[in-house]
Write an enzyme that holds these catalytic residues in place. Structure first.
Site, mmCIF file in Angstrom:
data_model
loop_
_atom_site.group_PDB
_atom_site.id
_atom_site.type_symbol
_atom_site.label_atom_id
_atom_site.label_comp_id
_atom_site.label_asym_id
_atom_site.label_seq_id
_atom_site.Cartn_x
_atom_site.Cartn_y
_atom_site.Cartn_z
ATOM 1 N N ILE A 161 55.925 36.075 54.946
ATOM 2 C CA ILE A 161 56.228 36.693 53.652
ATOM 3 C C ILE A 161 55.865 35.735 52.522
ATOM 4 C CG2 ILE A 161 58.071 37.618 52.197
ATOM 5 C CD1 ILE A 161 59.470 38.361 54.917
ATOM 6 N N CYS A 162 55.035 36.211 51.595
ATOM 7 C CA CYS A 162 54.593 35.472 50.412
ATOM 8 C C CYS A 162 53.979 34.138 50.838
ATOM 9 C CB CYS A 162 55.758 35.293 49.442
ATOM 10 S SG CYS A 162 55.240 34.902 47.758
ATOM 11 N N GLU A 163 54.478 33.017 50.352
ATOM 12 C CA GLU A 163 53.925 31.724 50.759
ATOM 13 C C GLU A 163 54.053 31.528 52.264
ATOM 14 O OE1 GLU A 163 54.422 26.963 49.659
ATOM 15 O OE2 GLU A 163 56.087 28.352 49.339
#
Length: 380
Positions: A161-163
């Site tokens: 998720i994301c980074e």
């Protein structure tokens, strides 16, 4: 003799004044009732813990400040391959588990997923030298190895998720033999894909980050050892200035009389206040080598002396992004499809924003449903 028009005017004016006064008194009564109710709600809320990330889980392994957890099952297993959640270093995983009815974690557990989680802890100056190499080739790799030993599987599914999606992608490229499936949510892959986008507002974070002078990034890391969580929190606040200005007055007043809405608000605020510092060396790589130089898609990003070749990813990929994302422009996520060689690739854009994808009532059921159905169809 009094002009009858004057009498009529005075009568009309008096009626309007009386009518306005009645309306004013009615508004006062309604507001008094609303604030009285709000006071009762606040009084009761003061005795309740604003608990987030409360879904039961068991600590399996600890390495430095990093912990590996396994969530307790809530339903009969429908997907055998274990799923490891890899959240980013910017923010805390508790965002995925704010409350029982707004929790991606609980929703996936209820669908029979064997769910694991890496908690990065609270990095400080002592972690200033940790690089993305350490997080991918040490912490994630050790977690995957432990999960395989515990479950008897030789591979895992990564949910990045994301980074954290970037970390998971790098791991899938460097250790393809350990990754059975790869699920990415709001993950930037091509950090320059938004440059030619005519709508600038979705890419304000990218524009601002690319405008940072490399020597300023070095100065922050060299002096502080970390990129402070408060600094990053302020940056995200400035990206939506009107929301930031109104949420503690206009928006909050609308929520005061409704306990559920108020608790939702307080949980989000607690998560925002718990933003950890970002390890300095990893932050330097994140900002300079990815945001500035876009090395991941250029094929020149190296971890532990090896080039991260996206074409080395052989696992099926599910790539989910938010169409109205103001933090990770959709174009930066969608670019992944053209950079990998695996023939089994699926991308889905949902009509919501970066935060709304996880906490809005509209997307709550659909996100977990999409992930669970995709995993189940590919499970052996």
């Amino acid at each position: 003799m009094t002009d009858p028009r004057y009498t009529t005017f005075n009568t009309f004016n008096a009626f309007n004044t009386f009518s306005g006064f009645n309306s004013f008194m009615k508004d006062c009564a309604e507001n008094f009732g609303r604030f009285h109710k709000a006071a009762d709600v606040l009084a009761a809320t003061g005795k309740v813990d604003v608990d987030i990330g409360a879904t039961p889980k068991t600590l399996v392994m600890r390495r430095d400040k990093v912990e590996l957890f396994r969530y307790e099952p809530t339903a009969e297993r429908t997907v055998e391959t274990p799923v490891l959640i890899v959240y980013g270093l910017i923010g805390r995983y508790t965002f995925l588990d704010l409350q029982p009815d707004r929790s991606l974690v609980r929703s996936l557990l209820d669908k029979g997923i064997d769910l694991w989680l890496i908690d990065w802890g609270q990095p400080g100056r002592g972690e200033r030298w940790l690089t993305m190499d350490d997080y991918v080739d040490d912490y994630i790799h050790e977690a995957v190895q432990r999960i395989c030993r515990e479950t008897g599987h030789d591979r895992v599914t990564l949910l990045g998720i994301c980074e954290g999606g970037v970390l998971a992608t790098c791991y899938a490229a460097l250790h393809p033999e350990k990754v059975k499936k790869l699920v990415l949510i709001v993950t930037p892959i091509d950090f320059h894909a938004d440059i030619d986008d005519t709508a600038a507002d979705p890419g304000l974070l990218n524009i601002w980050t690319r405008s940072l002078a490399p020597e300023d990034i070095d100065h922050i890391v060299d002096v502080l050892g970390v990129i402070p969580g408060e600094f990053m929190g302020s940056l995200f606040t400035l990206m939506t200035p009107m929301n930031s200005l109104t949420k503690y007055n206009v928006d909050l007043l609308e929520k005061l009389a409704d306990k559920d809405k108020l608790m939702n608000f307080l949980r989000i605020e607690k998560w925002l206040a718990d933003r950890p510092d970002h390890p300095g060396a990893a932050g330097r790589q994140w900002l300079k080598e990815l945001y500035h130089e876009n090395r991941l898609v250029e094929g020149s990003f190296e971890l532990s002396g090896r080039v991260v070749d996206l074409r080395a990813i052989v696992a099926p990929v599910l790539n989910i992004f938010a169409l109205n994302d103001h933090i990770i422009p959709p174009a930066c996520s969608k670019a992944f499809g053209s950079k990998i060689s695996t023939t089994e690739y699926k991308e889905i854009g949902l009509d919501c924003g970066h935060v709304g994808l996880f906490v809005s009532s509209k997307s709550q059921g659909s996100l977990a449903e999409i992930i669970a159905a995709w995993l189940k169809a590919r499970d052996e």
